[in-house]
Motif scaffolding. Sequence first.
Motif, PDB file in Angstrom:
ATOM      1  N   ARG A  77      27.238   0.601 -19.038  1.00 48.34           N
ATOM      2  CA  ARG A  77      26.914  -0.247 -17.892  1.00 48.34           C
ATOM      3  C   ARG A  77      28.205  -0.672 -17.211  1.00 48.34           C
ATOM      4  NH1 ARG A  77      21.850  -3.188 -20.650  1.00 48.34           N
ATOM      5  NH2 ARG A  77      23.345  -3.560 -22.295  1.00 48.34           N
ATOM      6  N   PRO A  78      28.150  -0.916 -15.895  1.00 46.13           N
ATOM      7  CA  PRO A  78      29.378  -1.301 -15.188  1.00 46.13           C
ATOM      8  C   PRO A  78      29.913  -2.651 -15.692  1.00 46.13           C
ATOM      9  CG  PRO A  78      27.578  -0.869 -13.656  1.00 46.13           C
ATOM     10  CD  PRO A  78      26.987  -0.890 -15.006  1.00 46.13           C
TER      11      PRO A  78
ATOM     12  N   THR B  58      33.977  -2.217  -9.209  1.00 45.59           N
ATOM     13  CA  THR B  58      33.210  -2.222  -7.953  1.00 45.59           C
ATOM     14  C   THR B  58      33.865  -1.362  -6.877  1.00 45.59           C
ATOM     15  OG1 THR B  58      34.372  -4.249  -7.385  1.00 45.59           O
ATOM     16  CG2 THR B  58      32.148  -4.493  -8.280  1.00 45.59           C
TER      17      THR B  58
ATOM     18  N   GLN C  92      37.222   6.943  -8.963  1.00 39.63           N
ATOM     19  CA  GLN C  92      35.957   7.160  -8.255  1.00 39.63           C
ATOM     20  C   GLN C  92      34.817   6.806  -9.211  1.00 39.63           C
ATOM     21  OE1 GLN C  92      35.885  11.271  -7.104  1.00 39.63           O
ATOM     22  NE2 GLN C  92      36.237  12.036  -9.138  1.00 39.63           N
ATOM     23  N   ALA C  93      33.683   6.492  -8.615  1.00 35.46           N
ATOM     24  CA  ALA C  93      32.544   6.051  -9.434  1.00 35.46           C
ATOM     25  C   ALA C  93      32.283   7.092 -10.514  1.00 35.46           C
ATOM     26  CB  ALA C  93      31.310   5.878  -8.550  1.00 35.46           C
ATOM     27  N   PRO C  94      31.975   6.707 -11.739  1.00 35.78           N
ATOM     28  CA  PRO C  94      31.608   5.350 -12.180  1.00 35.78           C
ATOM     29  C   PRO C  94      32.783   4.507 -12.670  1.00 35.78           C
ATOM     30  CG  PRO C  94      31.150   6.923 -13.922  1.00 35.78           C
ATOM     31  CD  PRO C  94      31.707   7.713 -12.789  1.00 35.78           C
TER      32      PRO C  94
ATOM     33  N   ASP D 247      34.649   4.500 -15.177  1.00 36.07           N
ATOM     34  CA  ASP D 247      34.736   4.197 -16.605  1.00 36.07           C
ATOM     35  C   ASP D 247      36.185   4.196 -17.096  1.00 36.07           C
ATOM     36  OD1 ASP D 247      31.992   4.198 -16.647  1.00 36.07           O
ATOM     37  OD2 ASP D 247      31.813   6.243 -17.429  1.00 36.07           O
TER      38      ASP D 247
ATOM     39  N   ALA E  87      30.721   4.039 -21.474  1.00 36.47           N
ATOM     40  CA  ALA E  87      30.001   4.642 -20.344  1.00 36.47           C
ATOM     41  C   ALA E  87      28.523   4.259 -20.341  1.00 36.47           C
ATOM     42  CB  ALA E  87      30.162   6.160 -20.380  1.00 36.47           C
TER      43      ALA E  87
ATOM     44  N   SER F 207      31.164  -5.009 -14.046  1.00 32.76           N
ATOM     45  CA  SER F 207      30.825  -6.148 -13.197  1.00 32.76           C
ATOM     46  C   SER F 207      29.408  -6.669 -13.430  1.00 32.76           C
ATOM     47  CB  SER F 207      31.010  -5.788 -11.719  1.00 32.76           C
ATOM     48  OG  SER F 207      30.411  -4.554 -11.481  1.00 32.76           O
ATOM     49  N   VAL F 208      28.581  -5.908 -14.139  1.00 34.27           N
ATOM     50  CA  VAL F 208      27.255  -6.443 -14.473  1.00 34.27           C
ATOM     51  C   VAL F 208      27.377  -7.391 -15.653  1.00 34.27           C
ATOM     52  CG1 VAL F 208      24.940  -5.875 -15.292  1.00 34.27           C
ATOM     53  CG2 VAL F 208      26.000  -4.487 -13.524  1.00 34.27           C
TER      54      VAL F 208
END
Lengths: 591, 261, 261
Positions: free
Chosen positions: B145-146, B222, B236-238, B240, B143, B148-149
């Motif tokens: 960073r996303p 994303t 749902q966001a985030p 994880d 938990a 996709s980064v």
Amino acid sequence: MKVERAAGPNVEAPTTGAPAFIETHGLSFTYHQSARPALSGISFAQRQGEMVGVMGASGAGKSTFAKCLNRIIPELEDGVFEGTIHLDGRSLEGVSVAELAGTVAMVFQDFEAQLFCTTVAQEVAFALEQMAMEREQMKKRVAQAIEAVGLRGFERRDPTSLSGGEKQRLAIAAVLALNPSLVLLDEPTTDLDPEGKVQVFELIARLRTSGHNLIVIEHEAEELRRCDRLLLIDDGKVAADAAPAQLLAEVELLERCGVHAPGLNRVLNGLGIRAHAQNVDHAEDMIRNRFAHRLPVAAPTPLSTELESCDPLPIDTRRVDGSPSGPLAEVRSASFAYPEGPPVVSSVDLEIREGEFVALVGQNGSGKTTLAKLIVGLLRPTAGVVAIAGKDIGRADAAGVARQVGYVFQNPDHQIFADSVEDEVAFGPRNLGLAPGEVKRRSETVLEAVGLTAQRASDPFLLSKGERQRLAVASVLAMQPRLLILDEPTTGLDYREQRRMMHLVVELNRSGIAILMITHTPWLVTEYAHRVVLMRAGRKLFDGGVRAFVSGDAMLARSSFRVPEVTQLARRFGAISLSAEEFVRWLKTQV
Amino acid sequence: MRDLVLMWRNTRMVVLCAISGALYAAVLVPFKVVPLIPGVTELRPANAIPVVCSFLFGPAAAWGTAIGNVIGDFFGGVGPGDIFGFLANLAYGYVPYKVWNALAGGRNPIARSPLSIGCYVTACLLASMQCADIVGWGENLLALRPFSVMGNVIVFNNLLASLALAPFLLYAIYPRVCRGRMLYQDMMPELRAMPRAVQLAGLALLAFGVFGAWVAGNLVSTGYWEPAFLPLRMVQAPYDGAVAVVVSPFILVSALGLGLM
Amino acid sequence: MPIYLYLDRETFLHRLNPSVKVFALFVMFWSVYWVDQPLALVPLGVLLVAAAEFTDSWPNFWRLRWLFALVILFTTLAWMVFYRRGPAVANLGIIHLSHASLLFGFGRGLKLAELLATSVLFLSVTKVEELTEGLTKLGVPYRAGFAIMLAFRLAPLFIDSAVTVAQAQRLRGYQFDRGGPLERIRRYVPVMIPVFMGALRKANNMAVALETRGFGRNARPTSLAEYPTRWPDVAACVVLAGLAAGYFLIYYAGYGAIAAN
């Protein structure tokens, strides 16, 4: 006297009743993919408590011989091995290197490659840990070994923070902790400054006194005078096996085998006295005895020009002062300090004129390299000015400076990267944006100058150390600098290669290139430089002619510079000579 | 993966492991050139070192790369993501030579044929993506960073170094190491390759796992793909949890594939 | 320039058993993991500041001040792209600026910064040999621990070498910062080859020197270093266990999460 030039077995009969401690018969080794044997039929015996010196040029087989004694060869090196080794009467055949670790210990030239741990105490304990020794016993051994090499108080220090001499002493402590029966030291001082060399040789002398069996490999014969016996190896064979007093007097033989004969013996030899001098007193006595006191008695040697000086050497184009040209490099009140650090260079003034040959000397940490880097623009002065050809270096770009000042780093491997010698040399001119024709012309010229034309297509990494050093010089020369800075250009080279390198530098100087040479080697300074700049604690302590430099007792006492023994000897006769040849010539005019 | 264990018995391989790690760190630290995402990653010429070392020193390079990354972090601080950074770099140093062996057998990696170039690019691509998948997945799992980064930045960064810089280094260094008999094949002649069919099957699983993890990780993190089989609170966001559940099987498949090679 | 972060001081934290230091690192990571709410992260921040003051580690934090700032800023921004929850306050392109996304992104940025601070503190009070000792206690084999230590020792040497080589090439008129990204990364070839080859020259000598010092002679070498467990270690473990439990309770009670809407 027994100086052998034998190809076959030539083990000397023990002169005392002591049995041979280590004995080899017919040792031969040919490295993988090598057509020529590195060792050919070496037979040798060492008695208990002896210290044996092994001499020879680079590639003669000295290290190969040592590696055979502790089974690195044939255990860890590929190749064809023949012969037998007995240690205390026991054959070493089939014994592994690790098994021999507590018995035959080895200290290598490259101290960085033999220190593995992050504190001094751990480094010394490392081999004991491998033996699974109990902690309490280990602590005792570690303390004893650290004490023996004079590093008490350094136990928690990081080995990387030690000086070269301290590192090498640490490496010796690390093997002494094992209480080995035999210690092999493979050129332990090659990469050290004079102070480090003295530390290590003093330690070796102490080890000898305490009864250790030692084999010391070295190409500076002067340092091996304290050995019980010397072994001269040439082209993989024993060229001579004799006591130092006998072998070191054989100046021609030593030089033929690429070994730098002691300067005092070269003087004696030049005067027709075929003998070995233990020290300067001994040499003086012999010369006075031979010439029946017809020679002048030692004169007081104040720092003055009153002293009788000798004719310059033929290669010498000394011109200390009076050059008509203006300064090529000017350092005016320059200081330098790293951020939040003490000053490394403090208010130094220096001028280098066209065609000069200046030696920059001083202890490690005295600011020599920093001063050189200020001149070449790698560092910017924190105060004062550095100008090249009258132009403030702070306003010049790197390429502009590179056209004026060349810098050859101590280690040639710090710049060599290309696939061929020719490409390596062409790299600099290409960076300057020169036309291909000009790049080619310059490459050819400098390769010719350094004697590497035949190797132009070779892989630089396959060249010998001496050739790589000359290639580094060539690749900087191709930029056609007016001032060439050489940082310790002879480190790690044997005597032949050192001479060759210095002849190259002299030729460049004669062609008009000013030379600034950082060096720790006293005889290079006295035999080749025009002028000496001595640095101490970031300040310039002396700047003047070589003869004035070597006669300045008070100043020399404050520096670590060891005046060559030949110069010390000459002063006993009231002269200042900078080389053995010069002194011999002078003496002959006096008797 | 037996080679990753066996190499520790060989003193030279232990030294080469340390040297690979120190080299990686030594170039990583002074030459952090252009920050791609400041504070996240930079254009790092050092990223060419693991690929070069992999072809030269095989398993020693894999461990060395993992260690080198830890040292690099020691200059700037470690974080929990570094546990995954260790694994990711282990893969980055391990995958290139394994993929090369599976595709090109014992061929010389510096040959300039289209086939060789193709094999080399495949090896670098899979290694870069495997490394990126593990970091992206790990950071998402913790938990931080996303996916996709990190998942995309690392692929780009590693690929750039391994395609633009590593071939030049390999071309200059490989023949010299080969001549000095310091290739891992010289050091560990006892290493035996798996049968070719098994290697190729392993390669297929690796490729499937690596691409699958990357695609799934990107889509889920994303929000473009909200897997219907997951509970609503996960999609749902985030995201994880969703990333962890969807990407993990692919990571396992790629590890299995590597094991077969 | 100091290379590693270790600061030689005589504080309580410096003297802790290496295993306890590793445990402390784990507990901090654990505690941070369970919460996203910035307010819930404040006590940990206070604890870190106190520890930094107590150990006088501020020089290291100052050295990395920009990294801390960038980590917080870019992590916040990155999550504001992907955490698209809560009513948007303003339209900023791909960035979803809402109270929830800002709070969430900032919370995760703060988490990363606290993790970074934890690791900086850990490295400020832990020597490399303590780390390898800690790893060995955790079951890492001796040879792997040795390789890590050796790599740590070699890295500064290779960094010095890389800096010298870069200087040498600059003095031959070479410019590193010319061209686009691809050209710029390729321009490192003349630096990396000498560094690489210098390292390889060392490798063989090192392996030989290791063997001559008995490396590999015994499968279970002994150790000179002693790390006894004292009462402060026990007390530290109790406090750390309490902290870990406390943060799990914060999570369990729902105080660590961020209300999305």
